[in-house]
Design an enzyme around this catalytic site. Sequence first.
Site, PDB file in Angstrom:
ATOM      1  N   ASP A 166       0.810  -1.215   0.000  1.00  0.00           N
ATOM      2  CA  ASP A 166       0.000   0.000   0.000  1.00  0.00           C
ATOM      3  C   ASP A 166       0.848   1.272   0.000  1.00  0.00           C
ATOM      4  O   ASP A 166       0.650   2.147   0.819  1.00  0.00           O
ATOM      5  CB  ASP A 166      -0.912  -0.056   1.246  1.00  0.00           C
ATOM      6  CG  ASP A 166      -1.913   1.077   1.303  1.00  0.00           C
ATOM      7  OD1 ASP A 166      -2.417   1.479   0.248  1.00  0.00           O
ATOM      8  OD2 ASP A 166      -2.159   1.569   2.423  1.00  0.00           O
ATOM      9  N   GLU A 419       3.439  -7.775   7.673  1.00  0.00           N
ATOM     10  CA  GLU A 419       2.145  -8.374   7.317  1.00  0.00           C
ATOM     11  C   GLU A 419       2.245  -9.506   6.301  1.00  0.00           C
ATOM     12  O   GLU A 419       1.536  -9.502   5.292  1.00  0.00           O
ATOM     13  CB  GLU A 419       1.203  -7.284   6.799  1.00  0.00           C
ATOM     14  CG  GLU A 419       0.903  -6.229   7.839  1.00  0.00           C
ATOM     15  CD  GLU A 419      -0.089  -5.167   7.375  1.00  0.00           C
ATOM     16  OE1 GLU A 419      -0.280  -5.015   6.158  1.00  0.00           O
ATOM     17  OE2 GLU A 419      -0.669  -4.497   8.240  1.00  0.00           O
ATOM     18  N   ASN A 473      -0.282  -5.013  13.868  1.00  0.00           N
ATOM     19  CA  ASN A 473      -0.947  -3.972  13.074  1.00  0.00           C
ATOM     20  C   ASN A 473      -2.442  -4.227  13.226  1.00  0.00           C
ATOM     21  O   ASN A 473      -2.944  -5.258  12.765  1.00  0.00           O
ATOM     22  CB  ASN A 473      -0.556  -4.082  11.594  1.00  0.00           C
ATOM     23  CG  ASN A 473       0.919  -3.779  11.356  1.00  0.00           C
ATOM     24  OD1 ASN A 473       1.639  -3.416  12.272  1.00  0.00           O
ATOM     25  ND2 ASN A 473       1.365  -3.921  10.117  1.00  0.00           N
ATOM     26  N   TYR A 475      -6.598  -2.638  13.246  1.00  0.00           N
ATOM     27  CA  TYR A 475      -7.496  -1.577  12.762  1.00  0.00           C
ATOM     28  C   TYR A 475      -8.923  -1.764  13.258  1.00  0.00           C
ATOM     29  O   TYR A 475      -9.869  -1.528  12.518  1.00  0.00           O
ATOM     30  CB  TYR A 475      -7.434  -1.522  11.227  1.00  0.00           C
ATOM     31  CG  TYR A 475      -6.103  -0.979  10.743  1.00  0.00           C
ATOM     32  CD1 TYR A 475      -5.928   0.383  10.545  1.00  0.00           C
ATOM     33  CD2 TYR A 475      -5.015  -1.820  10.548  1.00  0.00           C
ATOM     34  CE1 TYR A 475      -4.706   0.903  10.136  1.00  0.00           C
ATOM     35  CE2 TYR A 475      -3.789  -1.323  10.143  1.00  0.00           C
ATOM     36  CZ  TYR A 475      -3.633   0.039   9.938  1.00  0.00           C
ATOM     37  OH  TYR A 475      -2.424   0.550   9.537  1.00  0.00           O
ATOM     38  N   TYR A 479     -10.945  -0.705   9.666  1.00  0.00           N
ATOM     39  CA  TYR A 479     -11.300  -1.727   8.664  1.00  0.00           C
ATOM     40  C   TYR A 479     -12.368  -2.670   9.184  1.00  0.00           C
ATOM     41  O   TYR A 479     -13.061  -3.311   8.407  1.00  0.00           O
ATOM     42  CB  TYR A 479     -10.066  -2.519   8.225  1.00  0.00           C
ATOM     43  CG  TYR A 479      -9.128  -1.725   7.343  1.00  0.00           C
ATOM     44  CD1 TYR A 479      -9.587  -1.104   6.185  1.00  0.00           C
ATOM     45  CD2 TYR A 479      -7.785  -1.591   7.670  1.00  0.00           C
ATOM     46  CE1 TYR A 479      -8.732  -0.370   5.376  1.00  0.00           C
ATOM     47  CE2 TYR A 479      -6.921  -0.869   6.872  1.00  0.00           C
ATOM     48  CZ  TYR A 479      -7.405  -0.259   5.728  1.00  0.00           C
ATOM     49  OH  TYR A 479      -6.562   0.463   4.927  1.00  0.00           O
ATOM     50  N   GLU A 513       1.062  -0.583  13.983  1.00  0.00           N
ATOM     51  CA  GLU A 513       0.108   0.167  13.167  1.00  0.00           C
ATOM     52  C   GLU A 513      -1.243   0.201  13.871  1.00  0.00           C
ATOM     53  O   GLU A 513      -1.709  -0.820  14.378  1.00  0.00           O
ATOM     54  CB  GLU A 513      -0.107  -0.480  11.782  1.00  0.00           C
ATOM     55  CG  GLU A 513       1.047  -0.323  10.831  1.00  0.00           C
ATOM     56  CD  GLU A 513       0.769  -0.850   9.422  1.00  0.00           C
ATOM     57  OE1 GLU A 513      -0.417  -0.990   9.034  1.00  0.00           O
ATOM     58  OE2 GLU A 513       1.750  -1.141   8.717  1.00  0.00           O
ATOM     59  N   TRP A 558      -0.204   4.559  12.695  1.00  0.00           N
ATOM     60  CA  TRP A 558      -0.129   4.537  11.240  1.00  0.00           C
ATOM     61  C   TRP A 558      -0.945   5.694  10.710  1.00  0.00           C
ATOM     62  O   TRP A 558      -2.143   5.687  10.891  1.00  0.00           O
ATOM     63  CB  TRP A 558      -0.666   3.206  10.692  1.00  0.00           C
ATOM     64  CG  TRP A 558      -0.356   3.040   9.227  1.00  0.00           C
ATOM     65  CD1 TRP A 558      -1.222   3.104   8.187  1.00  0.00           C
ATOM     66  CD2 TRP A 558       0.939   2.775   8.677  1.00  0.00           C
ATOM     67  NE1 TRP A 558      -0.556   2.908   6.999  1.00  0.00           N
ATOM     68  CE2 TRP A 558       0.769   2.708   7.274  1.00  0.00           C
ATOM     69  CE3 TRP A 558       2.219   2.612   9.215  1.00  0.00           C
ATOM     70  CZ2 TRP A 558       1.840   2.474   6.404  1.00  0.00           C
ATOM     71  CZ3 TRP A 558       3.272   2.374   8.351  1.00  0.00           C
ATOM     72  CH2 TRP A 558       3.066   2.304   6.974  1.00  0.00           C
ATOM     73  N   LYS A 577      -4.127   8.261   6.475  1.00  0.00           N
ATOM     74  CA  LYS A 577      -4.098   7.979   7.915  1.00  0.00           C
ATOM     75  C   LYS A 577      -3.082   8.847   8.644  1.00  0.00           C
ATOM     76  O   LYS A 577      -2.858   8.660   9.845  1.00  0.00           O
ATOM     77  CB  LYS A 577      -3.814   6.497   8.155  1.00  0.00           C
ATOM     78  CG  LYS A 577      -4.927   5.579   7.630  1.00  0.00           C
ATOM     79  CD  LYS A 577      -4.816   4.157   8.110  1.00  0.00           C
ATOM     80  CE  LYS A 577      -5.879   3.282   7.478  1.00  0.00           C
ATOM     81  NZ  LYS A 577      -5.662   3.006   6.057  1.00  0.00           N
TER      82      LYS A 577
HETATM   83  N1  CKX Z   1      -0.951  -2.171   6.793  1.00  0.00           N
HETATM   84  C1  CKX Z   1      -4.961  -4.116   7.139  1.00  0.00           C
HETATM   85  C2  CKX Z   1       0.180  -1.990   5.872  1.00  0.00           C
HETATM   86  C3  CKX Z   1       0.316  -0.567   5.470  1.00  0.00           C
HETATM   87  C4  CKX Z   1      -1.021  -0.021   4.975  1.00  0.00           C
HETATM   88  C5  CKX Z   1      -2.062  -0.159   6.051  1.00  0.00           C
HETATM   89  C6  CKX Z   1      -3.367   0.543   5.646  1.00  0.00           C
HETATM   90  C7  CKX Z   1      -2.194  -1.683   6.227  1.00  0.00           C
HETATM   91  C8  CKX Z   1      -3.387  -2.198   6.962  1.00  0.00           C
HETATM   92  C9  CKX Z   1      -3.612  -3.664   6.784  1.00  0.00           C
HETATM   93  O1  CKX Z   1       1.293  -0.457   4.483  1.00  0.00           O
HETATM   94  O2  CKX Z   1      -0.868   1.289   4.514  1.00  0.00           O
HETATM   95  O3  CKX Z   1      -4.195  -0.075   5.017  1.00  0.00           O
HETATM   96  O4  CKX Z   1      -3.533   1.715   5.924  1.00  0.00           O
END
Ligand code: CKX
Length: 607
Positions: A166, A419, A473, A475, A479, A513, A558, A577
């Site tokens: 990402d 991840e 990490n 969310y 998410y 994160e 994050w 973010k």
């Molecule tokens: N984690 C559900 C890796 C980062 C992304 C972050 C996001 C994800 C989340 C995984 O590189 O930016 O989606 O904001």
Amino acid sequence: MEQSLLYPRTTETRRTVSLDGMWGFQFDPTGKGVEEGWAEKLPAPIQMPVPASFNDIFTDKYSREYTGDFWYSLDFFVPGEWANNEVMIRFASVTHRARVFVNGAEITAHEGGFLPFNAEVTDIVRYNHFNHIAVLANNELSETTLPAGKTAVLANGTRMTQPYFDFYNYSGIHRPVTLMCLPKEHVLGYTAVDTLRTGGAQIDYTVETNGSHEVMVEIMDAEGKRITESTGRVGKLFVKKAHLWQVHNAYLYTIHIEIRDGAHVIDSYSERIGIRTFEVKDSHFLLNGKPVYLKGFGRHEDADIRGKGLDLPTLKRDFECMKWIGANCFRTSHYPYAEEVYQMADEEGFLIIDEVPAVGFMQSTNNFLAANQGTGKPLGWFEKETTPELLKNHKQAITEMITRDRNHPSVIAWSLLNEPQCTSEGTEAYFKEVFDLAHALDPEKRPRTYAIIMMSLPNTSKGWQFSDFLSLNRYYGWYVQGGYQISDAEVNFRKELDGWQKIHGERPMIFTEYGADTNPSEHKLPSVMWSQEYQDEYLDMNHAVFDSYDYIQGELIWNFADFQTTEGIMRANGNKKGIFTRQRQPKDAAFHVKARWDALPLDYKGK
Ligand code: CKX
């Protein structure tokens, strides 16, 4: 060691000339450049700044999104008085791979876009004369590259990058290029490991050279006064009443290394070092034996126009913002950053979790939500035919990262993956190799970790056992169960943490994160997701959860700042973010976070 990864410095015996500036540049979409003699002369070059990503310089989409081979070229002068030395061109990074040609001859090649390499040109260059360098770079991703992804081909034949991660696949010569003249016999590298003793600190050092003459090592204090010295390639130094390197109070000594032939200095090299210890013990992080709670961010090297190109004003601003907000730590998500970042962290007393570019290790085009981590159903990332090649590249990146960064006091830990899919059978064998390698390479034996993706749970993940501390990490509230469902998110979050609590043993846990996309121009009362108000609520919920578990020893939001990603329905011109905007101005949440972090003592939950 095949080649020295020491930072290029001018000393009594070494010379450096920066090759940064405007280079010739040309895309090579058919890959015919080598055959057609582009190494000698590019047929139709345009100008391109170095260091910088090429992408956002352009105003047309084809050029910005270009995927494939591209060339840089430059004429450079080699002084006549450098003859009889060793002459090298050092690239601090070319993303993602490079072949280097000098005066038409291919000199070296390097895989991986975030670590340095040298092209040795002693016998190739013409002295007291102009010479020609050409770099054939390539930015394609595959399932064996770090980071991972793929190249798609559109119906019109255009190649397009599809990262499995990402962040935008910025490409180019991203960091400085330096022409160096070293004596033939020179220092290749050194290590220095500190132990705190009564009355001072012991430094166990090693020095590697490419010759056999005597080695001398001395330590100078911050005023430049020599305080201890030793001879030999391996030895011990003792610093009485050592000033320890501390968070936001970074006392730096200088290590000075010489190769000598009697009174004649063959080579000399100096670097600023800090004296400190760092360890994981009883669910805590101990800096110089005292507990430290990690507060800070996952970041990116990312800015307007220059993309991932090193930009010292942005770098300095980032540190000013991090100091202002009360941060003490960051993760170099998701790749090793420019060496100047670590130097600044050394000077400013920031703690770094240094991450190798092992990101996108998952069968998904954008690395979130698509993977069925929670089901326990094997996805098989580490059982592919290509896994041996991936492991080879991964090990090379770990070796280069640790060799480059092992002497920074700011570097406290290695993050070996971000991840990954880690529920399938092959995970354990793969993880063992990379975790063992990091341990073997680091004389200081820093703790190792990897960032564990959401829904990769204690009972499904096969990787967490390898970590010296757990990095999650998560969310909850973004998410999953976002907005009005945030109270459910909190319940589920706590359930998961209760599960980890039963098994983590003595390992501390941190959040590498947690965050919520936030549009800086959006305000809404009551809040909705994407509003500044929701970012505060989301952070409050997460912080309340962290505060109720003693084994949680750090929080890295994050992200530090909004950053560019591939375009798509999940991203409104980038990931939002950030606690700061991409231009490094605070969102409302920055003031909220500052209030919390200013109030948290360094040894929070340390008792
Ligand atoms: N984690 C559900 C890796 C980062 C992304 C972050 C996001 C994800 C989340 C995984 O590189 O930016 O989606 O904001």
